[in-house]
Design a protein around this motif. Sequence first.
Motif, mmCIF file in Angstrom:
data_model
loop_
_atom_site.group_PDB
_atom_site.id
_atom_site.type_symbol
_atom_site.label_atom_id
_atom_site.label_comp_id
_atom_site.label_asym_id
_atom_site.label_seq_id
_atom_site.Cartn_x
_atom_site.Cartn_y
_atom_site.Cartn_z
ATOM 1 N N GLN A 34 -65.697 20.128 -19.122
ATOM 2 C CA GLN A 34 -66.442 19.499 -17.967
ATOM 3 C C GLN A 34 -67.778 18.759 -18.241
ATOM 4 O O GLN A 34 -68.507 19.534 -19.003
ATOM 5 C CB GLN A 34 -66.187 20.422 -16.801
ATOM 6 C CG GLN A 34 -66.966 20.154 -15.593
ATOM 7 C CD GLN A 34 -66.580 20.869 -14.509
ATOM 8 O OE1 GLN A 34 -65.164 21.248 -14.107
ATOM 9 N NE2 GLN A 34 -67.687 21.334 -13.688
ATOM 10 N N LYS A 53 -69.964 27.796 -9.549
ATOM 11 C CA LYS A 53 -69.033 26.621 -8.603
ATOM 12 C C LYS A 53 -67.750 26.822 -9.730
ATOM 13 O O LYS A 53 -66.938 26.035 -9.186
ATOM 14 C CB LYS A 53 -69.682 25.387 -8.947
ATOM 15 C CG LYS A 53 -70.844 25.014 -8.065
ATOM 16 C CD LYS A 53 -71.141 23.436 -7.869
ATOM 17 C CE LYS A 53 -70.241 22.803 -7.384
ATOM 18 N NZ LYS A 53 -70.575 21.280 -7.316
ATOM 19 N N GLY A 91 -68.972 16.824 -13.208
ATOM 20 C CA GLY A 91 -67.718 17.391 -12.838
ATOM 21 C C GLY A 91 -66.632 16.616 -13.399
ATOM 22 O O GLY A 91 -65.374 17.005 -12.731
ATOM 23 N N TRP A 143 -64.190 23.637 -5.114
ATOM 24 C CA TRP A 143 -65.366 22.625 -5.910
ATOM 25 C C TRP A 143 -66.013 21.978 -5.074
ATOM 26 O O TRP A 143 -65.403 21.218 -3.985
ATOM 27 C CB TRP A 143 -64.501 22.216 -6.940
ATOM 28 C CG TRP A 143 -65.640 21.043 -7.784
ATOM 29 C CD1 TRP A 143 -65.628 19.929 -7.350
ATOM 30 C CD2 TRP A 143 -66.644 21.136 -8.725
ATOM 31 N NE1 TRP A 143 -66.435 19.119 -8.172
ATOM 32 C CE2 TRP A 143 -67.127 20.126 -8.950
ATOM 33 C CE3 TRP A 143 -66.946 22.378 -9.535
ATOM 34 C CZ2 TRP A 143 -68.047 19.832 -10.113
ATOM 35 C CZ3 TRP A 143 -67.829 22.331 -10.351
ATOM 36 C CH2 TRP A 143 -68.339 20.955 -10.581
ATOM 37 N N SER A 163 -64.045 22.070 -12.085
ATOM 38 C CA SER A 163 -63.448 21.191 -10.854
ATOM 39 C C SER A 163 -61.946 21.232 -10.684
ATOM 40 O O SER A 163 -61.388 20.989 -9.936
ATOM 41 C CB SER A 163 -64.069 19.692 -10.889
ATOM 42 O OG SER A 163 -63.397 19.176 -12.383
#
Length: 187
Positions: free
Chosen positions: A111, A166, A115, A187, A169
């Motif tokens: 990634q 986080k 993202g 995400w 994604s």
Amino acid sequence: MEYKNPLGVDIDLETGVIPGAKKLVRRLGDLKGYFVDEKAYEELLKENPVVYEVYAIEQEEKDGDLNFATTVLYPGKVGKEFFFTKGHYHSKADRAEIYYGIKGKGGMLLQTPEGKAEWIEMRPGTVVYVPPYWAHRTVNTGDEPFIFLAIYPADAGHDYGSIKEKGFSKLVIEENGEVRVVDNPKW
Ligand code: M6P
Ligand code: ZN
């Protein structure tokens, strides 16, 4: 000029062990907050299984030198999500890395900081090039240990921060017996 000694070691291709390497063990409890299904996480935490082990031969953090490590990533799932490594950017973000599949079945999620995610399947013999700036996480999609070798600059370092907060994604899950790469709802 002081020269370092060259080194040759034999990786045990069945177990992934590198003789003389530093061993790191990550259990499920070390991965709190990493899996989307928190209920399934808490349930499996009662057993607190080993998720992966790393055998690393590392040098001083100087540019020009190289580290290498095997990872033994065990099979398993938290809810629908397959077991994975934490995943990281490099502290020196422009440092690249090479992975080489040794045993078992899995893949790598990569990634960019914006993202954009990519999924690359890995089998024994697969080489994956991790370009500068890409975060990378490996995932075991099979039912035996997924073992691979990683070679990375000695000064790359690990930056876990934003992945810990986080995640990626994309998620790699099992649905109706199939491996699927889907959007991460958190995400
Ligand atoms: C590979 C290398 C190591 C890394 C390990 C586990 O062996 O990339 O640098 O530490 O995988 O991955 P993580 O650090 O993301 O848990
Ligand atoms: Zn890395």
